[in-house]
Design a protein around this motif. Sequence first.
Motif, PDB file in Angstrom:
ATOM      1  N   ASP A 117      -0.508   0.360  -3.008  1.00  0.00           N
ATOM      2  CA  ASP A 117      -1.075   1.699  -2.874  1.00  0.00           C
ATOM      3  C   ASP A 117      -1.065   2.454  -4.201  1.00  0.00           C
ATOM      4  OD1 ASP A 117      -1.357   1.161  -0.189  1.00  0.00           O
ATOM      5  OD2 ASP A 117       0.426   2.299   0.418  1.00  0.00           O
ATOM      6  N   SER A 119      -1.080   6.650  -5.418  1.00  0.00           N
ATOM      7  CA  SER A 119      -0.882   7.988  -4.870  1.00  0.00           C
ATOM      8  C   SER A 119      -0.926   9.029  -5.986  1.00  0.00           C
ATOM      9  CB  SER A 119       0.475   8.070  -4.148  1.00  0.00           C
ATOM     10  OG  SER A 119       0.751   9.383  -3.721  1.00  0.00           O
ATOM     11  N   SER A 142      -4.062   1.315  -0.173  1.00  0.00           N
ATOM     12  CA  SER A 142      -4.846   2.524   0.030  1.00  0.00           C
ATOM     13  C   SER A 142      -4.681   3.470  -1.154  1.00  0.00           C
ATOM     14  CB  SER A 142      -4.412   3.237   1.318  1.00  0.00           C
ATOM     15  OG  SER A 142      -4.635   2.427   2.452  1.00  0.00           O
ATOM     16  N   ALA A 144      -4.253   7.597  -1.965  1.00  0.00           N
ATOM     17  CA  ALA A 144      -3.941   8.883  -1.343  1.00  0.00           C
ATOM     18  C   ALA A 144      -3.953   9.991  -2.382  1.00  0.00           C
ATOM     19  CB  ALA A 144      -2.582   8.835  -0.648  1.00  0.00           C
ATOM     20  N   ALA A 168      -7.557   2.389   3.055  1.00  0.00           N
ATOM     21  CA  ALA A 168      -8.185   3.690   3.240  1.00  0.00           C
ATOM     22  C   ALA A 168      -8.150   4.516   1.964  1.00  0.00           C
ATOM     23  CB  ALA A 168      -7.476   4.450   4.356  1.00  0.00           C
ATOM     24  N   ASN A 170      -7.486   8.445   1.393  1.00  0.00           N
ATOM     25  CA  ASN A 170      -7.079   9.668   2.089  1.00  0.00           C
ATOM     26  C   ASN A 170      -7.003  10.813   1.082  1.00  0.00           C
ATOM     27  OD1 ASN A 170      -6.611   8.281   4.625  1.00  0.00           O
ATOM     28  ND2 ASN A 170      -4.782   7.414   3.661  1.00  0.00           N
ATOM     29  N   GLY A 172      -7.129  14.158   1.907  1.00  0.00           N
ATOM     30  CA  GLY A 172      -6.511  15.370   2.421  1.00  0.00           C
ATOM     31  C   GLY A 172      -7.343  16.586   2.081  1.00  0.00           C
ATOM     32  N   ASP A 189     -10.939   3.715   6.321  1.00  0.00           N
ATOM     33  CA  ASP A 189     -11.589   5.013   6.464  1.00  0.00           C
ATOM     34  C   ASP A 189     -11.512   5.817   5.166  1.00  0.00           C
ATOM     35  OD1 ASP A 189     -12.046   4.327   9.095  1.00  0.00           O
ATOM     36  OD2 ASP A 189     -10.303   5.452   9.860  1.00  0.00           O
ATOM     37  N   GLY A 191     -11.434   9.848   3.858  1.00  0.00           N
ATOM     38  CA  GLY A 191     -11.296  11.256   4.202  1.00  0.00           C
ATOM     39  C   GLY A 191     -11.183  12.079   2.932  1.00  0.00           C
TER      40      GLY A 191
END
Length: 293
Positions: A117, A119, A142, A144, A168, A170, A172, A189, A191
């Motif tokens: 990941d 972040s 993912s 983030a 994904a 993300n 936020g 997904d 977002g």
Amino acid sequence: SQPSIPATGAPAGSGGLGRGGTIRIDVADHEGGDAGALSGGTFSLSASGFDSDGSAFGSGGTIGIFDTAAAESGSLVLGDLFAEALGFGSESLGFELVTDTGRIEVLGTVDIFVDNDASFTGIGDGSLEVGTSLSVRSNGGSIALVQDPGAMAFLIGARNIQLSAVGAINGGSAGIFASEDVRAEAGGDVGLGRVEAGDDILITGGSATIGFAKTNGEPDEDDGGEGSDDEQFASNLVVETSGTASVAEADVAGDIRLTSISANVQSSIKLKAGGEVFVDAATHVALVHAEGG
């Protein structure tokens, strides 16, 4: 003392899996009150794990960058940032960036490539500003973008932004701003709370949920530039998903194209396009208001 005796005739090792270590850059104010700061040129960081002959990856480590200095700007300024943490393993994070209060500035390029990941977290008024391109790729995890609950707004800006993840993306409530293009591609997904581009916004994924999208009608060099034959194709919002494609609100200088291969297309507020609005859904379409030029 007896000197070491070198081994002779021993077979070379093979097949062992390496493990990437931990790289951490911290910028913080001194306890005595002195301001903390770090500036430099090109930073190339690697925490990849390789086997003994370098032909395959072992277990990737973690690269972390943390700016908690109180200065609003200038506490962490880099020329370029290249970070790589390849190899699947026990570490869930391949790359982590945290900015608190100030703005992390990279004058040139940011290129993040990990197998786990990645972040990015904004605390307070923290933000990330990149002079040219920002590319974040996760081969097996993912991405983030995390805005701390107490943050005013977490903003990421660059000329071009590309996010690519097998998992994904993300975003936020963080804001993403590019003077040219934004591209987000996910196996899972997508977002994004707010995304804005001078030229195109291109999003593909399993499902996509976008709070607000805006393009400003500024074609980049790929579109031929202002006054070219290709100018009318610039500054579009394109969302293509296998699941639901949801864009709550959009204000786009070019076309809006929303496609769901196997589910719904929906908008809860308003879709406004200087060009045309194209919608293609496998099941049903739910739009409150759509307006084309």
